[in-house]
Design an enzyme around this catalytic site. Structure first.
Site, short mmCIF file in Angstrom:
data_model
loop_
_atom_site.label_atom_id
_atom_site.label_comp_id
_atom_site.label_asym_id
_atom_site.label_seq_id
_atom_site.Cartn_x
_atom_site.Cartn_y
_atom_site.Cartn_z
N HIS A 195 0.81 -1.22 0.00
CA HIS A 195 0.00 0.00 0.00
C HIS A 195 0.85 1.27 0.00
O HIS A 195 0.32 2.37 -0.18
CB HIS A 195 -0.99 0.01 1.17
CG HIS A 195 -0.38 0.31 2.50
ND1 HIS A 195 -0.02 -0.67 3.42
CD2 HIS A 195 -0.08 1.48 3.10
CE1 HIS A 195 0.45 -0.11 4.50
NE2 HIS A 195 0.43 1.20 4.35
N ASP A 225 0.02 -7.55 1.42
CA ASP A 225 0.52 -6.19 1.62
C ASP A 225 2.05 -6.14 1.63
O ASP A 225 2.66 -5.51 2.50
CB ASP A 225 -0.04 -5.58 2.90
CG ASP A 225 0.09 -4.06 2.92
OD1 ASP A 225 0.23 -3.47 1.84
OD2 ASP A 225 0.04 -3.48 4.02
N SER A 300 4.94 2.62 7.79
CA SER A 300 4.53 1.51 6.94
C SER A 300 5.71 0.96 6.13
O SER A 300 6.42 1.72 5.46
CB SER A 300 3.44 1.96 5.97
OG SER A 300 2.29 2.37 6.66
#
Length: 499
Positions: A195, A225, A300
């Protein structure tokens, strides 16, 4: 006032004859001078005592007892009182002079050393702790400072630009984003979240030493992911992968990344709160490591370390909010064991070529469907369609079957099937317990590989998964997530309405 010459207490009114307002510059007597003065006073007192005693000897030898002029006891001679008073005064004078000298000397010394009348401040002379650069060997635990020094050069900052989807008027805008990653190989392969870079037009990577590179997108998988990007560089410091299965609840963990996209290369610490936490994100189930380390947007894709400096997870700040609520002390990371083989597959093929694939259109079984179609089961995964020549077709699975268990593990919903599928790879064999024709039976299934065209089209799969999952509770079909999507209307299947 202090300088008023008419003030009788003015310090210039002295017995030495100085006039009011005139500066008194008399030199302070030395210790020797003070002692000589004291000896002279003692000599005068002794001479006075001798004279007084000679006077006392000529007085009558006896006096009447009592008090008063009638023959009572006579009071002490005035000269005796004077002698006692002079002795006390002399002693007090000497003490005062000596005290003044000592106090003045001390004040002089303090004044020379401090330079001002300030309170003393304690300053530590402890030498700074020297951090030794250690090598991650998986045997010796590290302090937090040692772990940071050993790994910070293997962490990268990622900045991307992307084009937004067209709005109502067909207009698009350029957007920017930030994330983290870690260097997997010395020749520039970097791991991050899908993402973070999946929809990016440009990807720029910055190292801890300040060097920046344009990165190339190699591939990724939205279901897990994960993504891999590459920069053109050599001899880069790379991380050491650990074993996430050995992580226990309560173990010390640390995350390094770029919270908020600007607090670059920050480290946060905490413990593992849960090592097998199942969470649902946009209809896709994930098996995650739950941690108390501070995780924020920008973290992230960064690494999660154990106390030995090994990477045991990939931080996913996307999941730091649960049920659309802001939370504290709650973060998640993808277990490295779940995706290590897939990362290697992406590096080689550009996608996860061995991703387990069944080839069905699944949906969640519920009580409404069971009552409508007279099934004896209310839980499981209903098969709406089967792809020709797929793993499900080769195993003999049919439309209308309900998958209830896989290798003895209950499968009560479509989400549980997707989560369980992540534990398998293409070529693995499993035993499915299904419901068919009013009874349960077992079927042997060999998992297939996801078709390449579907594996490289993660965006469309994700969108399809989100749309289909929103209808899963009312008996509608679910597609995407590596499954072949060719929906059949359940009414048409059972009643043959082809209109």
């Amino acid at each position: 006032m202090y300088n008023d010459e008419q003030n009788l207490y003015h310090y210039t009114y002295r017995k030495d004859g100085t006039e009011p307002g005139q500066r008194y510059d008399a030199k302070q007597p030395t210790v020797d001078e003070q002692l000589n003065s004291y000896r002279q006073q003692q000599a005068k007192q002794a001479q006075g005592e001798q004279q007084a005693q000679s006077q006392d000897n000529v007085q009558p030898q006896s006096q009447p007892t009592g008090y008063g002029p009638a023959g009572g006891q006579q009071p002490q001679h005035k000269s005796a009182k004077s002698r006692v008073g002079m002795k006390v005064a002399s002693l007090a004078l000497v003490c005062a002079l000596l005290g003044g000298l000592v106090g003045g000397g001390t004040a002089y010394l303090v004044g020379n050393h401090s330079g001002s009348d300030t309170t003393e401040v304690n300053v530590s002379n402890r030498k700074p702790t020297e951090i030794q650069l250690k090598t991650v060997d998986g045997k010796n635990p590290m302090t937090d400072a040692e772990l940071y020094a050993a790994n910070v050069n293997s962490v990268v900052s990622i900045n991307i630009t992307a084009t937004s989807d067209p709005n109502f008027f067909g207009q698009t805008t350029q957007t920017a984003g930030a994330g983290s990653g870690f260097i997997l190989t010395p020749d520039g392969y970097i791991v991050t979240n899908y993402h973070v870079v999946g929809d990016a037009d440009t990807v720029k990577v910055t190292l801890y030493n300040g060097d920046s590179y344009d990165a190339q997108y190699i591939g990724g998988d939205e279901d897990y992911d994960i993504a891999v990007i590459k920069i053109e560089a050599t001899d880069l410091p790379n991380v050491t992968l650990g074993n996430s299965d050995s992580l226990n609840v309560g173990d010390h963990v640390l995350a390094i990344g770029n919270p908020l996209g600007e607090l670059t290369f920050s480290m946060s610490e905490g413990i593992a709160s849960s090592v097998n936490r199942a969470i649902d994100v946009d209809g896709t189930p994930f098996n995650m490591i739950q941690v108390t380390a501070a995780i924020n947007p920008g973290n992230s894709g960064g690494p999660l370390f154990n106390e030995y400096g090994e990477v045991v997870g990939i931080v996913s700040a996307k999941y730091s909010s649960y049920a659309s609520q802001s939370v504290e002390g709650l973060g998640f990371a993808i277990p490295i064991n779940d995706v290590a083989a897939m990362i290697q597959d992406i590096m080689t093929n550009g996608y996860v070529s061995n991703k387990a694939y069944l080839g069905i259109t699944p949906g969640t079984m519920n009580e409404q469907m069971a009552a409508q179609y007279r099934y004896d089961v209310t839980k499981g995964v209903f098969i709406y369609s089967v792809e020709d020549d797929s793993a499900a077709d080769k195993a003999g699975l049919k439309m209308g079957d309900v998958i209830m268990k896989i290798d003895g593990t209950d499968v009560d919903s479509y989400q549980e099937l997707v989560a369980l599928k992540k534990k398998y790879s293409a070529g693995d064999e499993s035993t499915f317990t299904i419901y068919r024709d009013g009874k349960q039976q077992e079927v042997s299934v060999t998992w297939g590989a996801v078709p390449a065209d579907q594996a490289t089209d993660n965006n469309s799969q994700s969108q399809q998964s989100q749309n289909n999952n929103s209808n899963s509770n009312n008996g509608s079909y679910n597609g995407g997530n590596g499954y072949y999507s060719n929906p059949w209307d359940i009414f048409n299947y059972y009643f043959g309405n082809q209109g």
